[in-house]
Design a protein around this motif. Structure first.
Motif, mmCIF file in Angstrom:
data_model
loop_
_atom_site.group_PDB
_atom_site.id
_atom_site.type_symbol
_atom_site.label_atom_id
_atom_site.label_comp_id
_atom_site.label_asym_id
_atom_site.label_seq_id
_atom_site.Cartn_x
_atom_site.Cartn_y
_atom_site.Cartn_z
ATOM 1 N N LEU A 122 0.825 -1.203 0.000
ATOM 2 C CA LEU A 122 0.000 0.000 0.000
ATOM 3 C C LEU A 122 0.862 1.256 0.000
ATOM 4 N N LEU A 123 2.031 1.163 0.612
ATOM 5 C CA LEU A 123 2.975 2.290 0.560
ATOM 6 C C LEU A 123 3.460 2.538 -0.867
ATOM 7 N N GLU A 124 3.534 1.475 -1.640
ATOM 8 C CA GLU A 124 4.047 1.567 -3.010
ATOM 9 C C GLU A 124 2.942 1.844 -4.028
ATOM 10 N N MET A 125 1.741 2.061 -3.559
ATOM 11 C CA MET A 125 0.604 2.279 -4.437
ATOM 12 C C MET A 125 0.772 3.564 -5.259
ATOM 13 N N ASP A 126 0.454 3.445 -6.543
ATOM 14 C CA ASP A 126 0.470 4.616 -7.419
ATOM 15 C C ASP A 126 -0.885 5.313 -7.303
ATOM 16 N N TYR A 127 -1.035 6.010 -6.173
ATOM 17 C CA TYR A 127 -2.319 6.652 -5.882
ATOM 18 C C TYR A 127 -2.087 7.679 -4.782
ATOM 19 N N PRO A 128 -2.739 8.851 -4.845
ATOM 20 C CA PRO A 128 -2.522 9.882 -3.824
ATOM 21 C C PRO A 128 -2.874 9.375 -2.425
ATOM 22 N N ARG A 129 -1.949 9.502 -1.512
ATOM 23 C CA ARG A 129 -2.158 8.952 -0.167
ATOM 24 C C ARG A 129 -3.219 9.699 0.628
ATOM 25 N N ASP A 130 -3.501 10.923 0.245
ATOM 26 C CA ASP A 130 -4.558 11.664 0.931
ATOM 27 C C ASP A 130 -5.947 11.197 0.510
ATOM 28 N N ASN A 131 -6.011 10.377 -0.531
ATOM 29 C CA ASN A 131 -7.315 9.921 -1.039
ATOM 30 C C ASN A 131 -7.785 8.618 -0.414
ATOM 31 N N PHE A 132 -6.943 7.992 0.426
ATOM 32 C CA PHE A 132 -7.383 6.738 1.036
ATOM 33 C C PHE A 132 -6.828 6.601 2.451
ATOM 34 N N GLU A 133 -7.537 5.818 3.233
ATOM 35 C CA GLU A 133 -7.094 5.452 4.569
ATOM 36 C C GLU A 133 -6.997 3.932 4.651
ATOM 37 N N VAL A 134 -6.232 3.453 5.610
ATOM 38 C CA VAL A 134 -6.066 2.020 5.841
ATOM 39 C C VAL A 134 -6.491 1.714 7.268
ATOM 40 N N ILE A 135 -7.377 0.743 7.401
ATOM 41 C CA ILE A 135 -7.847 0.336 8.731
ATOM 42 C C ILE A 135 -7.492 -1.131 8.922
ATOM 43 N N VAL A 136 -6.587 -1.393 9.844
ATOM 44 C CA VAL A 136 -6.175 -2.756 10.178
ATOM 45 C C VAL A 136 -6.967 -3.196 11.398
ATOM 46 N N ILE A 160 -7.307 -1.279 14.955
ATOM 47 C CA ILE A 160 -8.368 -1.649 15.892
ATOM 48 C C ILE A 160 -8.080 -3.066 16.364
ATOM 49 N N THR A 161 -8.252 -3.323 17.654
ATOM 50 C CA THR A 161 -8.036 -4.662 18.193
ATOM 51 C C THR A 161 -9.317 -5.171 18.827
ATOM 52 N N GLN A 162 -9.650 -6.413 18.509
ATOM 53 C CA GLN A 162 -10.836 -7.048 19.085
ATOM 54 C C GLN A 162 -10.475 -8.466 19.507
ATOM 55 N N PRO A 163 -11.248 -9.050 20.433
ATOM 56 C CA PRO A 163 -11.070 -10.474 20.731
ATOM 57 C C PRO A 163 -11.340 -11.302 19.479
ATOM 58 N N ASN A 164 -10.679 -12.446 19.369
ATOM 59 C CA ASN A 164 -10.843 -13.272 18.177
ATOM 60 C C ASN A 164 -12.311 -13.626 17.969
ATOM 61 N N SER A 165 -12.875 -13.110 16.855
ATOM 62 C CA SER A 165 -14.302 -13.279 16.577
ATOM 63 C C SER A 165 -14.569 -13.655 15.133
ATOM 64 N N GLY A 166 -13.521 -13.779 14.326
ATOM 65 C CA GLY A 166 -13.710 -14.138 12.926
ATOM 66 C C GLY A 166 -13.641 -12.937 12.008
ATOM 67 N N PRO A 167 -13.350 -13.182 10.720
ATOM 68 C CA PRO A 167 -13.143 -12.080 9.772
ATOM 69 C C PRO A 167 -14.390 -11.256 9.482
ATOM 70 N N ALA A 168 -15.580 -11.871 9.566
ATOM 71 C CA ALA A 168 -16.801 -11.115 9.281
ATOM 72 C C ALA A 168 -16.957 -9.966 10.282
ATOM 73 N N LYS A 169 -16.796 -10.272 11.564
ATOM 74 C CA LYS A 169 -16.921 -9.232 12.584
ATOM 75 C C LYS A 169 -15.786 -8.225 12.476
ATOM 76 N N ALA A 170 -14.585 -8.699 12.129
ATOM 77 C CA ALA A 170 -13.449 -7.791 11.993
ATOM 78 C C ALA A 170 -13.693 -6.789 10.866
ATOM 79 N N ARG A 171 -14.201 -7.256 9.738
ATOM 80 C CA ARG A 171 -14.485 -6.332 8.627
ATOM 81 C C ARG A 171 -15.555 -5.315 9.033
ATOM 82 N N ASN A 172 -16.565 -5.778 9.736
ATOM 83 C CA ASN A 172 -17.607 -4.853 10.180
ATOM 84 C C ASN A 172 -17.056 -3.801 11.139
#
Length: 292
Positions: free
Chosen positions: A27-41, A66-78
Motif C-alpha cells: 500500500l505504501l508503493e501504491m500509485d495513488y494519492p495517499r490523501d485519497n485513502f485510509e487504511v484500517i487494520v 483496531i483490536t478485538q477479541p478473536n471473533s472471525g473475519p466477518a466481525k473484523a471487517r464490520n
C-alpha cells in the motif's frame, strides 16, 4: 481528513504479522494519492501485538489499528467499516498484496458505475505451491461460472471487492454468525443482489494472494468451505431462495484444471479438485450433524 478520503481499505488480520507487513508495504508503493485513502487494520485477537507493524507507517499513510477479541473475519471487517470515513469501502486480506494501480483502477470503475459492488481479480502469488495454485483455480472457476457476464456478476471473494459505504451500511454488513473465513462472502454477495444492488467484475483491479498451503491445510480449507456452505444453505432456505446446482456445474468444475494446466501439474491439480469436493462434502455433513 474525511473530506478528502475516497477509499477506506479494511484489512482483517489474525496471527500473520509478516504477511500483514508485506501487505502494508504494498500500500505504501501504491500509485495513488495517499490523501485519497485510509487504511484500517483490524487485529482479530492475534497472539502478538501489532502496534510495531502499524505505528511506524502513520507518518506515511492515514492508517489506524483496531483490536478485538478473536471473533472471525466477518466481525473484523464490520468493525473496520464502522469507523471508516471513505466514500467507498475496499476489502482485502493480510496475505494479499494489491497491484500498484489497484485503487487507481477502482476509482476509474466507480466513475463509470458508482452504484455497484465492484470485484477484482485475485492472482496466486505462490506459483510453486501446488495447493495454493489449486485453491486459487477453484476460485477462478467459480468466477468463470458465476461472473460469466461481468456486468451482472454474482460472486466475489472478500479479499478483493469494494462498494459504497452507504450500501454496506444499508445491507447490514457481513453476517457475523459465520465464525470462519468460509461462506460469509458468498452470503454477503447474495444479500447484495437480493436487495437490488448490482455487482460488476473488474479484472484490471488486481491483488496477489500469498496463502501458503500444505495438503492438510488445503483439506482444512475445503472442509471449512463445506461448513460455511451448510450455513449459507440454511440462510438461503429462510429466504426461500435455495437452488440446487445443476450437474453441469460439477462436470465443468472437475474438467476445469485440464484447460488451465499442462503436464503433471494438470493431473495433480485435477486430483486436488476431487479432494476439494470430498472435503467440502465432509464439512457440509459434519456441520449438518452438529446442528441436528
Amino acid at each position: 481528513m474525511s473530506k478528502h478520503i475516497l477509499f477506506s481499505v479494511i484489512i482483517p488480520t489474525y496471527n500473520r504479522p509478516d504477511r500483514l507487513s508485506t501487505c502494508l508495504q504494498s500500500l505504501l508503493e501504491m500509485d495513488y494519492p495517499r490523501d485519497n485513502f485510509e487504511v484500517i487494520v483490524v487485529n482479530d485477537g492475534s497472539e502478538m501485538p501489532l502496534e510495531s507493524y502499524v505505528i511506524p507507517l502513520e507518518k506515511f499513510l492515514h492508517i489506524s489499528l483496531i483490536t478485538q477479541p478473536n471473533s472471525g473475519p466477518a466481525k473484523a471487517r464490520n468493525r473496520g467499516a464502522f469507523v471508516a470515513q471513505g466514500k467507498f469501502l475496499v476489502f482485502t486480506d493480510d496475505d494479499c498484496t494489491p497491484g500498484v494501480d489497484w485503487l487507481k483502477n477502482l476509482e476509474l470503475r466507480f466513475s463509470l458505475v458508482p452504484d455497484c459492488l465492484v470485484g477484482g481479480k485475485t492472482i496466486n502469488a505462490l506459483r510453486d505451491n501446488l495447493y495454493s495454485a489449486a485453491s486459487q483455480q477453484l476460485i477462478d472457476y467459480l468466477y468463470s461460472y458465476y461472473n460469466a457476464n461481468p456486468e451482472a456478476a454474482r460472486f466475489f471473494a472478500s479479499n478483493n471487492f469494494a462498494l459504497p459505504t452507504a450500501y454496506f451500511q444499508s445491507i447490514g454488513g457481513f453476517d457475523t454468525t459465520f465464525p470462519l473465513a468460509a461462506g460469509e462472502d458468498r452470503e454477503f454477495c447474495d444479500r447484495v443482489l437480493a436487495q437490488g444492488y448490482n455487482m460488476v467484475y473488474a479484472p484490471e483491479v488486481i491483488v496477489y494472494h500469498a496463502h501458503h498451503l500444505t495438503l492438510s491445510k488445503f483439506w482444512r480449507q475445503q472442509f471449512n468451505y463445506g461448513r460455511g456452505a451448510f450455513q449459507f444453505q440454511q440462510i438461503a432456505v429462510q429466504r426461500s431462495q435455495k437452488q440446487l446446482q445443476h450437474p453441469s456445474f460439477y462436470l465443468k468444475l472437475l474438467t476445469y484444471p485440464f484447460s488451465q494446466n499442462t503436464g503433471i501439474k494438470m493431473l495433480l491439480i485435477a486430483g486436488l479438485f476431487l479432494v476439494s469436493q470430498v472435503g467440502i462434502a465432509a464439512g457440509l455433513f459434519w456441520e449438518k450433524n452438529a446442528h441436528s
